[in-house]
Design a protein around this motif. Structure first.
Motif, PDB file in Angstrom:
ATOM      1  N   LEU A  53       0.828  -1.199   0.000  1.00 23.70           N
ATOM      2  CA  LEU A  53       0.000   0.000   0.000  1.00 23.70           C
ATOM      3  C   LEU A  53       0.867   1.255   0.000  1.00 23.70           C
ATOM      4  O   LEU A  53       0.582   2.217  -0.728  1.00 23.70           O
ATOM      5  N   ALA A  54       1.920   1.261   0.805  1.00 32.48           N
ATOM      6  CA  ALA A  54       2.777   2.446   0.887  1.00 32.48           C
ATOM      7  C   ALA A  54       3.383   2.784  -0.470  1.00 32.48           C
ATOM      8  O   ALA A  54       3.414   3.956  -0.883  1.00 32.48           O
ATOM      9  N   VAL A  55       3.860   1.762  -1.180  1.00 27.12           N
ATOM     10  CA  VAL A  55       4.464   2.007  -2.493  1.00 27.12           C
ATOM     11  C   VAL A  55       3.434   2.538  -3.474  1.00 27.12           C
ATOM     12  O   VAL A  55       3.677   3.515  -4.201  1.00 27.12           O
ATOM     13  N   THR A  56       2.251   1.913  -3.515  1.00 27.75           N
ATOM     14  CA  THR A  56       1.255   2.319  -4.499  1.00 27.75           C
ATOM     15  C   THR A  56       0.639   3.676  -4.190  1.00 27.75           C
ATOM     16  O   THR A  56       0.247   4.404  -5.106  1.00 27.75           O
ATOM     17  N   ILE A  57       0.538   4.023  -2.916  1.00 24.45           N
ATOM     18  CA  ILE A  57       0.001   5.347  -2.576  1.00 24.45           C
ATOM     19  C   ILE A  57       0.938   6.443  -3.088  1.00 24.45           C
ATOM     20  O   ILE A  57       0.514   7.403  -3.730  1.00 24.45           O
ATOM     21  N   VAL A  58       2.218   6.294  -2.800  1.00 30.12           N
ATOM     22  CA  VAL A  58       3.174   7.313  -3.238  1.00 30.12           C
ATOM     23  C   VAL A  58       3.242   7.361  -4.755  1.00 30.12           C
ATOM     24  O   VAL A  58       3.145   8.430  -5.373  1.00 30.12           O
ATOM     25  N   ALA A  59       3.406   6.196  -5.387  1.00 30.25           N
ATOM     26  CA  ALA A  59       3.531   6.170  -6.842  1.00 30.25           C
ATOM     27  C   ALA A  59       2.240   6.573  -7.538  1.00 30.25           C
ATOM     28  O   ALA A  59       2.265   6.982  -8.706  1.00 30.25           O
ATOM     29  N   GLY A  60       1.111   6.487  -6.818  1.00 30.70           N
ATOM     30  CA  GLY A  60      -0.147   6.922  -7.406  1.00 30.70           C
ATOM     31  C   GLY A  60      -0.184   8.399  -7.761  1.00 30.70           C
ATOM     32  O   GLY A  60      -1.019   8.837  -8.553  1.00 30.70           O
TER      33      GLY A  60
END
Length: 406
Positions: free
Chosen positions: A149-156
Motif C-alpha cells: 500500500l505504501a508504495v502504491t500510494i506514493v507512486a499513485g
C-alpha cells in the motif's frame, strides 16, 4: 495447491531495512512512472510537430512500448524468482536513463519506436511488477499489505507530480531539453536506490534445513506449473483482462465523452484527473476492509460499483454533479487490482514462484490494457452513433470481472 515454502529467517525482515526498501521503491516507482510513462502524454504533440508526423503515429510508439513491456514481464518474472531484484532493477534503471537520453535525440519516427520499445522492456524491469516481487519476498504476510500500500500510494501521485513538471520543463527547454533533465533525475535517484537498498532476505525453509540451488529451481518450476494447471489462475487472468480493458478504455475516452455531454474541456480534464486520486482511495479501502472481508468479496463489490456507475453515465453525466458521482463510482476501482493481485497470488500459490506467476499473469492483462482503447475507438466510436455502445461494453467488462472475482 502449494503454499508458501519459505519464511523469512532474518529478524530484520519487515524491520528497519524493510522500511528502507519500501521507501526506496516508493520513490523509484514514482520517478519511473513519471519519466518513462506519464511524460509521454505531455510531450506527444511537440514531438509530432518536430518529427513531422501525426500524433496517431507518435501515440503508436507508446502502445508499442507497453506491448514490449508486457512480453518482457514473463522472463523478468523468472529472473526475479531466481536472482532477486537488485541486479535487475539496477541494470534496468541504468538502461532506462540511457534510453531517456536517446529519446531526446530521436529525429525519425522509426527511431522513436525503437527507443520506446526499449523503454517498455526496461519498464518491466523497474516498475510495479519487480517492486512488488521484492516486497513479497521480503515481508511476512501480516506486514506485506501495508508495504504494498505504501508504495502504491506514493507512486499513485506520479502523474500529479511529473505531468506538470514535464510541461514546465518543455515550456522552458523544449521537449528534448525536458527529457535530458528527466533522464538526469531518473539516473541520479533510481540507480543508487536500487543498487544500495534492494537485497534479498535470508530465508529458512519449512521442509529441509538446506536446499541446493537446483532443488530450489525445481520447486519454483513445480509451483509455477501447478498454477498454470489451476483453473482459478485462468479465471483470475480473464477477470483482470476484462477489468484492465475497461479501465484503460475509460481512461482514454472519458474526456471525449464528458465533452460530448456538454462539459467544458477543462472540467472534463479535471474530472478525469480524479481517477488518479481515487485509485489511492480504493487501495486504502481495500487495505482497511480486508481485515473483515475476503479480498475477492471486496474487489467484486468495487467492480460491481464500477459497472453501475458506467451504466448510469448516460442518465447522470449530463450535469456537473452527475458527472462527479459517476466518475467517483468508477474511479474507486481504478487501482485496486494492483493491491488485490499480489494478495490473491500469494494466498493461492505462496511466494516461492510469485514473480514467475505474476509475470505470466501480467503479460496478457497489459496487452489488453494497451489494445482495448484502440479497439474501442476503431470498432465502437467510428462505427456507431455516440458513446453509449462503448459505455455498455465497459460496464459489461466490469460486471464480468465482478463475477470472476466471486
Amino acid at each position: 495447491m502449494p503454499t508458501t515454502l519459505t519464511v523469512p529467517a532474518d529478524a530484520a525482515v519487515g524491520g528497519h531495512h524493510g522500511r528502507r526498501i519500501v521507501a526506496a521503491l516508493a520513490v523509484t516507482s514514482t520517478i519511473g512512472y513519471g519519466t518513462l510513462y506519464y511524460a509521454y502524454a505531455v510531450l506527444l504533440t511537440p514531438m509530432a510537430a518536430t518529427l513531422g508526423t501525426s500524433t496517431t503515429a507518435v501515440t503508436g510508439a507508446l502502445t508499442a512500448s507497453v506491448l514490449a513491456g508486457a512480453l518482457a514481464a514473463i522472463p523478468v518474472g523468472r529472473w526475479l524468482d531466481h536472482h532477486g531484484g537488485r541486479a535487475l532493477m539496477t541494470t534496468g534503471s541504468i538502461t532506462a536513463t540511457a534510453l531517456l537520453v536517446a529519446w531526446s535525440q530521436v529525429h525519425t519516427i522509426e527511431q522513436l519506436y525503437a527507443v520506446m520499445i526499449g523503454i517498455g522492456i526496461t519498464g518491466a524491469m523497474v516498475l510495479y511488477e519487480p517492486a512488488f516481487a521484492v516486497i513479497v519476498a521480503w515481508f511476512t504476510p501480516d506486514r506485506r499489505p501495508t508495504a504494498l500500500l505504501a508504495v502504491t500510494i506514493v507512486a499513485g501521485f506520479a502523474s500529479t507530480l511529473f505531468m506538470p513538471l514535464t510541461g514546465l520543463l518543455a515550456a522552458h527547454l523544449g521537449w528534448r531539453g525536458a527529457l535530458l533533465v528527466l533522464a538526469a533525475v531518473h539516473g541520479a535517484v533510481t540507480v543508487p536506490l536500487h543498487a544500495l537498498t534492494i537485497r534479498r532476505p535470508r530465508l529458512a525453509t519449512t521442509t529441509a534445513p538446506a536446499r541446493t540451488e537446483r532443488s530450489e529451481h525445481a520447486q519454483r518450476r513445480a509451483v509455477a506449473q501447478a498454477a498454470m494447471r489451476d483453473t482459478r489462475f485462468w479465471i483470475l487472468a480473464a477477470t483482470l483482462i476484462a477489468h484492465g480493458a475497461a479501465t484503460s478504455t475509460m481512461t482514454v475516452h472519458l474526456i471525449g465523452y464528458l465533452t460530448s455531454r456538454g462539459h467544458p474541456a477543462t472540467v472534463a480534464a479535471t474530472l478525469t484527473g480524479l481517477l488518479g486520486v481515487l485509485s489511492v482511495t480504493g487501495r486504502l479501502v481495500l487495505t482497511a476492509v480486508r481485515r473483515h472481508l475476503r479480498v475477492t468479496t471486496i474487489v467484486a463489490a468495487v467492480f460491481t460499483t464500477q459497472a453501475a456507475a458506467v451504466l448510469a453515465m448516460p442518465l447522470l453525466a449530463g450535469t456537473r454533479t452527475g458527472a462527479v458521482i459517476t466518475v467517483i463510482g468508477f474511479g474507486l476501482g481504478f487501482g485496486i487490482t494492483s493491491l488485490a493481485t499480489p494478495a490473491l497470488l500469494t494466498d493461492r500459490y505462496g511466494t516461492t514462484a510469485y514473480a514467475t506467476i505474476s509475470g505470466r499473469l501480467s503479460a496478457p492483462v497489459t496487452i489488453a490494457k494497451a489494445t482495448a482503447p484502440l479497439a474501442a475507438a476503431a470498432t465502437l466510436l467510428h462505427t456507431t452513433a455516440g458513446y453509449t455502445p462503448m459505455l455498455t461494453a465497459i460496464a459489461a467488462c466490469c460486471a464480468l470481472a465482478a463475477i470472476g472475482m466471486r
